[in-house]
Write a protein that holds these residues in place. Sequence first.
Motif, PDB file in Angstrom:
ATOM      1  N   ILE A   1       0.791  -1.304   0.097  1.00 41.54           N
ATOM      2  CA  ILE A   1       0.055  -0.004  -0.103  1.00 41.54           C
ATOM      3  C   ILE A   1       0.924   1.163   0.026  1.00 41.54           C
ATOM      4  O   ILE A   1       1.927   1.321   0.796  1.00 41.54           O
ATOM      5  N   PRO A   2       0.673   2.202  -0.809  1.00 40.19           N
ATOM      6  CA  PRO A   2       1.472   3.445  -0.758  1.00 40.19           C
ATOM      7  C   PRO A   2       1.400   3.960   0.611  1.00 40.19           C
ATOM      8  O   PRO A   2       0.344   4.231   1.298  1.00 40.19           O
ATOM      9  N   PHE A   3       2.309   4.904   0.698  1.00 33.95           N
ATOM     10  CA  PHE A   3       2.552   5.664   2.033  1.00 33.95           C
ATOM     11  C   PHE A   3       1.056   6.490   1.905  1.00 33.95           C
ATOM     12  O   PHE A   3       1.114   7.190   0.983  1.00 33.95           O
ATOM     13  N   ASN A   4       0.447   6.969   2.998  1.00 35.52           N
ATOM     14  CA  ASN A   4      -0.589   7.975   2.998  1.00 35.52           C
ATOM     15  C   ASN A   4      -0.874   8.679   4.189  1.00 35.52           C
ATOM     16  O   ASN A   4      -0.155   8.185   5.227  1.00 35.52           O
ATOM     17  N   GLU A   5      -1.653   9.592   4.216  1.00 38.72           N
ATOM     18  CA  GLU A   5      -2.097  10.292   5.459  1.00 38.72           C
ATOM     19  C   GLU A   5      -3.021   9.668   6.584  1.00 38.72           C
ATOM     20  O   GLU A   5      -3.536  10.425   7.357  1.00 38.72           O
ATOM     21  N   SER A   6      -3.110   8.211   6.239  1.00 41.69           N
ATOM     22  CA  SER A   6      -3.482   7.525   7.513  1.00 41.69           C
ATOM     23  C   SER A   6      -2.726   6.770   8.177  1.00 41.69           C
ATOM     24  O   SER A   6      -3.239   6.191   9.237  1.00 41.69           O
ATOM     25  N   GLY A   7      -1.574   6.467   7.850  1.00 42.00           N
ATOM     26  CA  GLY A   7      -0.883   5.604   8.386  1.00 42.00           C
ATOM     27  C   GLY A   7       0.062   6.216   9.519  1.00 42.00           C
ATOM     28  O   GLY A   7      -0.356   7.291  10.205  1.00 42.00           O
ATOM     29  N   ILE A   8       1.197   5.778   9.789  1.00 42.51           N
ATOM     30  CA  ILE A   8       1.989   6.221  10.872  1.00 42.51           C
ATOM     31  C   ILE A   8       2.983   7.325  10.238  1.00 42.51           C
ATOM     32  O   ILE A   8       2.985   8.519  11.066  1.00 42.51           O
TER      33      ILE A   8
END
Lengths: 244, 244
Positions: free
Chosen positions: A225-232
């Motif tokens: 999954i690409p990095f995104n602004e829901s992750g850490i």
Amino acid sequence: MPYELYYWDGLQGRGEFIRLALEEAGAAYIDITRESGPGRGTSAMMRMLKDAGDLHTPFAPPFLKDGELLVSHVANILFYLGPKLGLAPEDEGLRYAANGLQLTITDFVCEVHDTHHPIATELYYEDQKEAAKARSISFIDHRIPKYLGYFERTLSNNPAGDKHSVGNRLSYVDLSLFQVIEGLRYAFPRATQLFARQYPLLVALHDRVQERPNIARYLASSRRIPFNESGIFRHYPELDRDAV
Amino acid sequence: MPYELYYWDGLQGRGEFIRLALEEAGAAYIDITRESGPGRGTSAMMRMLKDAGDLHTPFAPPFLKDGELLVSHVANILFYLGPKLGLAPEDEGLRYAANGLQLTITDFVCEVHDTHHPIATELYYEDQKEAAKARSISFIDHRIPKYLGYFERTLSNNPAGDKHSVGNRLSYVDLSLFQVIEGLRYAFPRATQLFARQYPLLVALHDRVQERPNIARYLASSRRIPFNESGIFRHYPELDRDAV
């Protein structure tokens, strides 16, 4: 029977440290919330979080089900999986060293999370942005150098050579360090600009991990999954700054 | 050979979770920084943190030395010590459940710390008091109920009975839960006022632990450092409020 990984759909988050180990080992696993059908999907995970029946109900994802065993928390899962996947040191004493390193990564990841959520997990980032800016300054100026300086020294001091963080072969700790470097570069492109000079052994380790065939295949696949602004690791430009 | 515990002098902090296990088991140990002489005292700990030689240098205290083995991080130390001290489940699968619970306690303890240090570990409390107040409101209203509700359910759902968090006998997890209740009551006397009604199984567990002969003797001894405002659990009246 394939391993069952339970983690939030749509983000790398803490689940990614487990995925990288499973992928490197070419282990069969089901990423439960990313599939559909009976016993799959986010609803299946939520049921387990409510009541795992005879198994010990975990506090939060990620957790791993291996037959009748349910293991929660990244470091615990990797401690359990490591020897089975050939990603832990052979020596039992070194396995505790690996676990200590992984728990240091856990602490660091918690601090990464708190750069964008310093006040409350249940509030939006936008509602704690000023505190997030203050925390990020401290994180970039003090915490990144403290942690990464430590991991750099760990590599340099490893009696078995500076290619691995513990023992003389690749371990899940090395895979997790790859992810830490990758995540920091995504979230803080300015603060990480000089990493190759500041942390040469860590960056070399990152690059070697990235080129491993199973990891390279995984990173190029839709399973990553690409990095995104829901992750850490979230990229908020206003939290980034040049390293001192 | 006695175990060597390395932790900051003058505070319970994270070291206390280890001390409670060693004390309950009546194990021989040296609390290195609290003694003087060669290889003792804070300077001995600082030397190890700088370079533990052939052993893996830990990131931070607490760490435990057992002969040629050095183990860092509370959960890792307890995972290692538990079986030796008779404070872990006999069943190997349940040991992973115990470790998962201990890591949930680790996460919670980190959140307790961040109530008074939400912005930066290296700043004084006084310099982040406003953020600390905001974080403490969220901690009392959301995080205490989430974590303690979970541990209460863990006791109530334990197939081996609600007297223990995992398995059918006392474990290091139970000792740590005692310390969590004790610490919260010290730090947040108002927020914890209704604990006996809100979390009856947890409070009953706390009371049973407190009355165990070795623990009672330890708590009454000078080896038990009183809670104070250098530790994890700090009493700042302005951060406390009644539970909702």
